[in-house]
Design a protein around this motif. Structure first.
Motif, PDB file in Angstrom:
ATOM      1  N   GLU A 185     133.019 -29.333   5.191  1.00 60.27           N
ATOM      2  CA  GLU A 185     133.312 -30.737   4.886  1.00 60.27           C
ATOM      3  C   GLU A 185     133.528 -30.946   3.384  1.00 60.27           C
ATOM      4  O   GLU A 185     134.429 -31.696   2.982  1.00 60.27           O
ATOM      5  CB  GLU A 185     132.178 -31.632   5.380  1.00 60.27           C
ATOM      6  N   LEU A 216     135.490 -23.587  13.052  1.00 60.80           N
ATOM      7  CA  LEU A 216     135.637 -24.642  12.063  1.00 60.80           C
ATOM      8  C   LEU A 216     137.085 -25.127  12.063  1.00 60.80           C
ATOM      9  O   LEU A 216     138.005 -24.326  12.036  1.00 60.80           O
ATOM     10  CB  LEU A 216     135.268 -24.141  10.665  1.00 60.80           C
ATOM     11  N   ASN A 273     128.931 -26.070   8.194  1.00 62.84           N
ATOM     12  CA  ASN A 273     129.526 -27.398   8.373  1.00 62.84           C
ATOM     13  C   ASN A 273     129.548 -28.198   7.068  1.00 62.84           C
ATOM     14  O   ASN A 273     130.547 -28.853   6.764  1.00 62.84           O
ATOM     15  CB  ASN A 273     128.799 -28.173   9.462  1.00 62.84           C
TER      16      ASN A 273
END
Length: 67
Positions: free
Chosen positions: A15, A66, A11
């Motif tokens: 990002e 994702l 994650n």
């Protein structure tokens, strides 16, 4: 050597890459220097492959999707 990230790492990397993608898009769209624009566009194309590889790995390792 195979690297297996944990869910949180996937994650964070996702990002960070999305943030970098926005930065490159801005450079590509606003740069007055053609070389900078070409370099940013090249990096954006490479980044698309990285996104795909990261998505595939996250799904394989953890069933993590994702977006």
């Amino acid at each position: 050597m195979v690297v297996k990230f944990i869910v949180g790492e996937y994650n964070v990397i996702w990002e960070a890459l999305k943030h970098y993608e926005k930065h490159l898009q801005q450079i590509s769209q606003t740069s007055e220097d053609e070389d900078d624009e070409i370099l940013a566009d090249d990096k954006l194309m490479k980044l698309e492959c990285i996104f795909k590889d990261l998505q595939d790995s996250a799904m394989k390792d953890w069933g993590l999707e994702l977006k």
